[in-house]
Design an enzyme around this catalytic site. Structure first.
Site, PDB file in Angstrom:
ATOM      1  N   ARG A 168      13.252  -4.860   9.601  1.00 11.46           N
ATOM      2  CA  ARG A 168      12.223  -4.839   8.284  1.00 11.46           C
ATOM      3  C   ARG A 168      11.600  -2.908   8.183  1.00 11.46           C
ATOM      4  NH1 ARG A 168       7.343  -3.914  10.866  1.00 11.46           N
ATOM      5  NH2 ARG A 168       7.427  -4.955  12.908  1.00 11.46           N
ATOM      6  N   HIS A 193       4.991  -4.988   9.746  1.00  8.53           N
ATOM      7  CA  HIS A 193       5.041  -6.199  10.309  1.00  8.53           C
ATOM      8  C   HIS A 193       3.572  -6.592   8.920  1.00  8.53           C
ATOM      9  CE1 HIS A 193       4.531  -9.986  11.906  1.00  8.53           C
ATOM     10  NE2 HIS A 193       3.088  -9.954  12.518  1.00  8.53           N
ATOM     11  N   TYR A 237       4.655   2.675  16.930  1.00 11.81           N
ATOM     12  CA  TYR A 237       5.478   2.496  17.599  1.00 11.81           C
ATOM     13  C   TYR A 237       7.302   2.313  17.552  1.00 11.81           C
ATOM     14  CZ  TYR A 237       5.641  -2.294  14.705  1.00 11.81           C
ATOM     15  OH  TYR A 237       5.860  -2.809  13.142  1.00 11.81           O
TER      16      TYR A 237
END
Length: 372
Positions: A269, A273, A282
């Site tokens: 992606r 998220h 991250y």
């Protein structure tokens, strides 16, 4: 105390070295070059053009809905940009009457399965009508619980088998779903009863912010199919033609009465998220850039461009059409009836128990007074 045969028990390597045992399929490399003619699907020019149209529509939808979220027009959104091949091409491989079950990130393939855009937007806003589907729409509403729809999808497939229906069920799941008990229960039951079920695991590398290598010691997610006794394969999830091909083959396998298939789609992606997530905490910019080079739309533009089937003008037409559809859907949801507590209560049970009936009457009286 160790037994005298302990030296024969070599545990260290028993769970390693399986990655090469699971086939990896790819048709188009990141440059759009065909690398496997044997797997290249036999699609007409019209089918190829339609698949590309859907991919562009999906990318446009993702960008427009992201803007609507930032403007406060819609609720929280889970971007799907980058995952168009694993989503759109998988759904495109289905036949009439096949059933679709997706997650909160899979609204685009659900729309392409028949859900009106207006309904999708109502779902984002938490409106009940966003879950009110016509009977001829063979799909579940998006599942927010991670892995929660896998057993449901398997159940639909079992029902199809018992009724001798020549259809399959496709579920789209994230990599995080494979860490849930529902996943194992679903594929195990599906394997036992050899139901016509295709489970596509969209491995985008992260369960929210948790990388896959911290979710499991398994070298692949495809190998988790072994415990259920069903086929497990890997596919380039950024390759629309490979996704279409493997789902088509899996569908033929299931319709032949051979049971379910687990497909691990290696994808990514590009966005967060959800819109409340900060992916820079991250994952690195270098990682994102590397995956952007594998963009499914880039591959298809080159592939179809070489065939003379696609150009910038056609793409702009799709972008404009999608933008207009979204504009109309936004206007439509503004006309939706205001939700009432009494309606929430009415939807809790098919036959309401006495205490709920009393609450319905109480709220209806209050709503009537407020309206006056």
């Amino acid at each position: 105390m160790a037994t005298k045969n302990a030296t024969k028990l070599k545990f260290d390597n028993l769970v390693k070295g399986y990655k090469d045992a699971f086939p990896f399929y790819q048709v188009l490399d990141p440059s759009g070059k065909v690398v496997d003619r044997g797997l290249e699907p036999n699609m007409s020019d019209e089918q190829l053009t339609e698949l590309m149209r859907r991919l562009v529509w999906a990318r446009t939808y993702d960008r427009r809905v992201t803007l609507l979220n930032r403007q406060g027009a819609l609720g929280n959104y889970a971007p799907g940009g980058g995952q168009e091949a694993s989503q759109v091409a998988s759904q495109y491989a289905l036949g009439e009457g096949d059933f679709f079950a997706g997650t909160y990130r899979d609204l685009v393939p659900l729309i392409m399965h028949g859900l009106p855009v207006e309904k999708a937007f109502l779902w984002y806003k938490g409106h009940m009508d966003g879950n009110n589907y016509p009977e001829d729409l063979h799909a579940y509403s998006p599942q927010v619980i991670v892995g929660g729809h896998i057993t449901h999808a398997m159940g639909v497939a079992l029902g199809m088998k018992k009724r001798n229906k020549k259809n399959v069920v496709l579920s789209l799941n994230g990599d995080g779903a494979t860490s849930q008990g529902d996943f194992y229960e679903g594929i195990n039951f599906a394997g036992v009863y050899e139901v016509p079920y295709i489970a596509v695991v969209q491995n985008n590398g992260y369960g929210i912010s948790v990388p896959v290598e911290q979710q499991t010691q398994a070298e692949t997610l495809a190998q988790k199919a072994v415990a259920a006794g069903i086929p497990g394969i890997q596919v380039d999830g950024m390759d629309p033609l490979a996704m279409y091909a493997v789902v088509s083959y899996a569908r033929e396998h299931a319709l032949a009465g051979k049971g379910p298939v687990l497909i691990e789609a290696l994808t990514y992606r590009f966005g967060p998220h959800t819109m409340s997530d900060d992916p820079t905490r991250y994952r690195s910019e270098e990682e994102l850039t590397d995956w952007e080079r594998k963009d499914p739309l880039h591959r298809m533009r080159k592939y179809l461009g070489d065939k003379g089937l696609w150009n910038e003008e056609k793409e702009n037409e799709v972008v404009e059409a999608c933008t207009e559809e979204i504009k109309q859907a936004v206007a439509a949801i503004g006309q939706a009836d205001k939700q009432k507590i009494s309606d929430f209560l009415k939807n809790m049970y098919e036959v309401s128990p006495q205490n709920i009936q009393e609450q319905i009457a109480e709220y209806e009286a209050k709503e009537m007074t407020d309206h006056e």
